[in-house]
Design a protein around this motif. Sequence first.
Motif: not given
Length: 874
Positions: A112-114, A169-175, A206-218
């Motif tokens: 439920k937590k993303f 279901i909870q979705i948190l969008v964060i920079n 214990c959220p499931i983390v979705i990383v959008d464009e991970p090449q910018n976060m290496e």
Amino acid sequence: MKLHFDPNQKFQHDAINSIVGIFEGQPLNQGDFSFSISSESYMFQDGGVGNRLEISEEQILNNVKVIQKKNELIVSDKLDGMNFSIEMETGTGKTYVYLRTIYELNKKYGFKKFVIVVPSIAIREGVLKNLEITFEHFQNLYDKTPLNFDVYDSKRVSNLRNFSINNNIQILVINIDSFAKDENIINKPNDKLTGKKPVEFIQATCPIVIVDEPQNMETEIRKKAIDNLNPLCTLRYSATHINRYNMVYSLDPVKAYDMGLVKQIEVDSIVTENDFNEAFLCLEKVAATKTRTSARIKIDLNTPDGVKRKSVTAKVGDDLYDLSNKREIYKNGYIINGIDVAENLIELSNGETVFTGDTFGGLSDEIRKVQIRKTIEEHFLKERKLKNKGIKVLSLFFIDRVANYRDYDFDGNPVKGKLAKWFEEIYTELSSKLAYKDLIPFNSEEVHNGYFAADKKGKWKDTKGNTQADNDTFKLIMKNKERLLDTDEPLRFIFSHSALREGWDNPNVFQICTLNETQSELKKRQEIGRGLRLSVNQDGIRIQDTNINRLTLVANESYEDFAKQLQKEIEEDCGVSFKGRIKNKRKRTTVKYRKGFELDEKFKDIWDKIKYQTTYRVEYDTAELIKKAAKTVNQMPSTGKAVIKTTKTALEFDEAGIIMETKASYMTSLDGMFLIPDILFYIQERTELTRSTIFEILKKSGRISEVLINPQLFLDNVVTAIKDVLTELVIEGIKYEKIGLKEYEMRLFEDYEIHINDLTFKINKKDKTIYSNLFPLDSNVEYEFARECESRDDIEFYFKLPFRFKIKTPIGNYNPDWALIKKNEKTVYFVAETKSAGQELKISEKRKIKCGYAHFNEFEDVKYRQVATVGELD
């Protein structure tokens, strides 16, 4: 306008299932748990709901290996942590896929937590826009499953409490920049949260983390920040991964192109030749180290092979006369007096100032004028072709400096820059031509605009895409996304730079003109990515026609250089070859049908026999289904046990915040300790078979007892086995019948544009076919078949069936290859599918060919054949 989404695209299902399959064996709907955040001897009133993983990492690794083998990827020897990578080419619906994956993970496992982590404001706004426009679509697909989404705001940290405690279901969008540093508000104790750090409310779930464009976060700092969210796992989605952690799905540029999932690409290159009569200088970039500054510049050099335009690195004090190998034209006034990294410029000894991306000398202005003209011409051509189909055409110009498009006078009043003036002059000229007159019912000032960040006084300015000013600009662009697609909206030509390089795209961008110099290796793919998505009409329906979906790049470099650089980027990024798939616009031509071919008696003879549309019904013997399915279920891999992993963790407070220290961990096999779902209902819902049929299959398989070992894994394997057998039997027993007098329309035979290549067949005997000049083919075997048809006397007439001549089948539409008339002792009418001799066909191809036999079996005097040569028709 309301955009529509197709929920049945196989490649998207494959990507979603590749993630869902990682957790195969996780008990059904047991993926959440209740918790309390405690400190020392007392309990806070912060009960919450989090994600819980009950299968072991060993089971996950085994699942990952199965998925990787199925998707033909490198098989992992071990897990790179709980990181999983998904590669999807720009424009294929990456955001749609991971949002739908959230619903699937909740439906199957109860997670439920993303948290969706993004690298920039632009991408954040794009994700939020997608959450808005897909919400109703997903709600209809998933029975109104409750879902809340929010964007992290450091001014509203108390919202994280709701993220923690809400049972939806909870979705948190964060920079990433909002939580990557210790001094970020989210990482500091907060009085409004009883002294706890806001991030602790995320960690506890214990959220499931979705990383959008991970090449910018290496970077190490950013990777550590993501790990600090205490994720159950991290899903990494990108078209350009730097590190491919446990890659489970890959849709690279070549696959996307070949599958028709993105627009075809063509390049209209604008270059000069022998343009070495002035002192040419282009500033590509400036850089600084701790001890010195440098500039990457492009100048004309003396070489053994004559004057060549090349890039060199220069520092303060360098003389372009020396750098150019003594070119006289640089002899006076071309010493670099200064390099300013903050302002992105260099100063020369002759007083000239050159900004990054700008060109001094040469024919740069003339080239840009021609680029603008070519873009507007191409726009008008597509507007003329697509207007009656309800498809709005957009063109996008990339520039490096706002001042070239919009400037301000001494009093601060806006004035048009040279690019805006050139655009309006050229647009006014072209729109007055007879061929284009009244095609766009708006004047030159109405049809173009710029998207740039603004300062506090509202003046546009150059930015890097990560400022508050950019934030406001991105919101404006996103809110206008659907409006831009409306034909009543005048705006058709968009000028921008940083705002549109990532995080934004519009499906109806058909032209991209790069009026700037493109240096960054990823930049070409990023800019092209703004126009790769398939177009939509005024009803918001996605257009699948490859003759319509064509992206034209108007570039200030040669076609060969552009293709070479783009191929290099793709091959380096993805490890694949993209050769021959970038088209040269100058090699485009039109496939024309022979005038009056529809009245040709031979055409009428065969078309009147095959022109009727059909529907199908399926028949299969239930006893045979039970027998075959039971055998397939019996031969399934063995069902492994599920396990519960228990970790005992002490939560203690100190000056740094909550410290989690593991005290003990246990792993217990699940032997009858869980609920068994309704087995027959579960399988029935996914196969649409009767409960009695399913019961017989399970009974005869001899494997029913394994449901006690691991119910979810067993049931999913059974469903897969039954559906495969069912598809095979359905196609074996398929029956077609004509839909009354419903016919395929003659509009299938409309002239269309193609790119000429080695498989383009040129017509010599026009009376034997419907074409007047040439037509495209897909393989060498088709080319040889066409050559035989034209040269053999016993073939009276032949033609390639149009792309939109589709036969419906249970596994998707089927487009046969040929229709022809063969005459020996008697006349025979054939429909032929050409495949190479000995070619190993995919199961889906074999099944569609079986449907082809069944379809044409309903047409009198028509024979359907799968052949490699014309001779095999005998």
